[in-house]
Design a protein around this motif. Structure first.
Motif, PDB file in Angstrom:
ATOM      1  N   VAL A 125      48.095  43.427  40.165  1.00 47.38           N
ATOM      2  CA  VAL A 125      48.097  41.985  39.978  1.00 47.38           C
ATOM      3  C   VAL A 125      48.507  41.702  38.542  1.00 47.38           C
ATOM      4  N   THR A 126      49.447  40.777  38.348  1.00 51.56           N
ATOM      5  CA  THR A 126      49.814  40.341  37.006  1.00 51.56           C
ATOM      6  C   THR A 126      49.566  38.845  36.900  1.00 51.56           C
ATOM      7  N   GLY A 127      49.475  38.352  35.688  1.00 56.55           N
ATOM      8  CA  GLY A 127      49.170  36.955  35.414  1.00 56.55           C
ATOM      9  C   GLY A 127      48.007  36.899  34.450  1.00 56.55           C
ATOM     10  N   GLN A 128      47.327  35.780  34.400  1.00 56.29           N
ATOM     11  CA  GLN A 128      46.158  35.664  33.521  1.00 56.29           C
ATOM     12  C   GLN A 128      44.898  35.901  34.343  1.00 56.29           C
ATOM     13  N   VAL A 129      44.244  37.015  34.117  1.00 54.02           N
ATOM     14  CA  VAL A 129      43.001  37.349  34.803  1.00 54.02           C
ATOM     15  C   VAL A 129      41.848  36.841  33.948  1.00 54.02           C
ATOM     16  N   ASN A 130      41.054  35.916  34.509  1.00 45.92           N
ATOM     17  CA  ASN A 130      39.935  35.333  33.772  1.00 45.92           C
ATOM     18  C   ASN A 130      38.586  35.924  34.157  1.00 45.92           C
ATOM     19  N   HIS A 131      38.464  36.354  35.412  1.00 44.15           N
ATOM     20  CA  HIS A 131      37.138  36.788  35.883  1.00 44.15           C
ATOM     21  C   HIS A 131      37.316  37.754  37.051  1.00 44.15           C
ATOM     22  N   VAL A 132      36.495  38.799  37.080  1.00 43.02           N
ATOM     23  CA  VAL A 132      36.472  39.726  38.213  1.00 43.02           C
ATOM     24  C   VAL A 132      35.018  39.814  38.686  1.00 43.02           C
ATOM     25  N   ARG A 163      41.133  37.673  46.790  1.00 48.34           N
ATOM     26  CA  ARG A 163      39.967  38.375  47.326  1.00 48.34           C
ATOM     27  C   ARG A 163      40.464  39.603  48.078  1.00 48.34           C
ATOM     28  N   VAL A 164      39.843  40.751  47.765  1.00 46.19           N
ATOM     29  CA  VAL A 164      40.290  42.028  48.312  1.00 46.19           C
ATOM     30  C   VAL A 164      39.102  42.741  48.954  1.00 46.19           C
ATOM     31  N   ASN A 165      39.295  43.226  50.159  1.00 48.84           N
ATOM     32  CA  ASN A 165      38.265  43.989  50.845  1.00 48.84           C
ATOM     33  C   ASN A 165      38.305  45.439  50.354  1.00 48.84           C
ATOM     34  N   THR A 166      37.126  46.016  50.112  1.00 48.96           N
ATOM     35  CA  THR A 166      37.013  47.426  49.743  1.00 48.96           C
ATOM     36  C   THR A 166      35.919  48.066  50.593  1.00 48.96           C
ATOM     37  N   SER A 167      35.785  49.347  50.504  1.00 47.44           N
ATOM     38  CA  SER A 167      34.749  50.055  51.261  1.00 47.44           C
ATOM     39  C   SER A 167      33.347  49.705  50.768  1.00 47.44           C
ATOM     40  N   GLN A 168      33.237  49.119  49.596  1.00 40.90           N
ATOM     41  CA  GLN A 168      31.947  48.788  49.004  1.00 40.90           C
ATOM     42  C   GLN A 168      31.663  47.290  48.957  1.00 40.90           C
ATOM     43  N   GLY A 169      32.533  46.455  49.509  1.00 47.98           N
ATOM     44  CA  GLY A 169      32.341  45.006  49.490  1.00 47.98           C
ATOM     45  C   GLY A 169      33.636  44.298  49.153  1.00 47.98           C
ATOM     46  N   THR A 170      33.503  43.082  48.621  1.00 46.86           N
ATOM     47  CA  THR A 170      34.660  42.254  48.312  1.00 46.86           C
ATOM     48  C   THR A 170      34.825  42.099  46.807  1.00 46.86           C
ATOM     49  N   ALA A 171      36.034  42.330  46.321  1.00 46.89           N
ATOM     50  CA  ALA A 171      36.373  42.080  44.916  1.00 46.89           C
ATOM     51  C   ALA A 171      37.096  40.740  44.856  1.00 46.89           C
ATOM     52  N   THR A 172      36.629  39.847  43.990  1.00 46.85           N
ATOM     53  CA  THR A 172      37.251  38.542  43.798  1.00 46.85           C
ATOM     54  C   THR A 172      37.810  38.479  42.388  1.00 46.85           C
ATOM     55  N   ILE A 173      39.084  38.141  42.280  1.00 51.47           N
ATOM     56  CA  ILE A 173      39.766  38.046  40.993  1.00 51.47           C
ATOM     57  C   ILE A 173      40.163  36.585  40.798  1.00 51.47           C
ATOM     58  N   GLY A 197      43.982  44.466  29.360  1.00 55.07           N
ATOM     59  CA  GLY A 197      43.925  43.162  28.704  1.00 55.07           C
ATOM     60  C   GLY A 197      43.510  42.120  29.719  1.00 55.07           C
ATOM     61  N   ARG A 198      44.136  40.965  29.657  1.00 52.46           N
ATOM     62  CA  ARG A 198      43.918  39.924  30.651  1.00 52.46           C
ATOM     63  C   ARG A 198      45.182  39.684  31.470  1.00 52.46           C
ATOM     64  N   ARG A 199      46.136  40.613  31.360  1.00 52.99           N
ATOM     65  CA  ARG A 199      47.452  40.424  31.976  1.00 52.99           C
ATOM     66  C   ARG A 199      47.713  41.265  33.218  1.00 52.99           C
ATOM     67  N   GLN A 200      47.005  42.375  33.396  1.00 50.70           N
ATOM     68  CA  GLN A 200      47.243  43.230  34.553  1.00 50.70           C
ATOM     69  C   GLN A 200      45.928  43.766  35.096  1.00 50.70           C
ATOM     70  N   LEU A 201      45.853  43.822  36.421  1.00 54.83           N
ATOM     71  CA  LEU A 201      44.708  44.420  37.086  1.00 54.83           C
ATOM     72  C   LEU A 201      45.250  45.368  38.156  1.00 54.83           C
ATOM     73  N   TYR A 202      44.744  46.578  38.143  1.00 58.70           N
ATOM     74  CA  TYR A 202      45.157  47.598  39.101  1.00 58.70           C
ATOM     75  C   TYR A 202      43.926  47.975  39.911  1.00 58.70           C
ATOM     76  N   LEU A 203      44.000  47.843  41.244  1.00 62.34           N
ATOM     77  CA  LEU A 203      42.876  48.159  42.115  1.00 62.34           C
ATOM     78  C   LEU A 203      43.307  49.256  43.085  1.00 62.34           C
ATOM     79  N   GLU A 204      42.550  50.333  43.083  1.00 64.95           N
ATOM     80  CA  GLU A 204      42.835  51.461  43.969  1.00 64.95           C
ATOM     81  C   GLU A 204      41.815  51.500  45.103  1.00 64.95           C
ATOM     82  N   ASN A 205      42.219  52.040  46.234  1.00 63.19           N
ATOM     83  CA  ASN A 205      41.368  52.226  47.418  1.00 63.19           C
ATOM     84  C   ASN A 205      40.903  50.908  48.027  1.00 63.19           C
TER      85      ASN A 205
END
Length: 70
Positions: free
Chosen positions: A59-66, A32-42, A11-19
């Motif tokens: 991550v919990t809360g209101q996720v609007n954009h990834v 902002r999270v560093n990954t082996s393929q670049g940066t993920a911004t939530i 939904g817009r309530r939880q985001l799970y990021l692995e690796n």
């Protein structure tokens, strides 16, 4: 495994990021999270890191954009 990042959005309530490779920036509106393929911004509101392990974060809360810059 290839150590590739995997992002699961529930939904817009939880985001799970692995690796991930570490947190670069953390505020209730932007994570902002560093990954082996670049940066993920939530982007969102009232976001909280509920759980952070060596390779995964929840991550919990209101996720609007990834955005993924890699």
């Amino acid at each position: 495994m290839l150590d590739l990042p995997q992002i699961t959005l529930i939904g817009r309530r939880q985001l799970y990021l692995e690796n991930h490779k570490g947190i670069i920036e953390y505020t209730p509106e932007k994570i902002r999270v560093n990954t082996s393929q670049g940066t993920a911004t939530i982007l969102g509101r009232e976001m909280v890191l509920q759980n952070m392990g060596a390779e995964d974060i929840l991550v919990t809360g209101q996720v609007n954009h990834v955005d993924y810059d890699g």
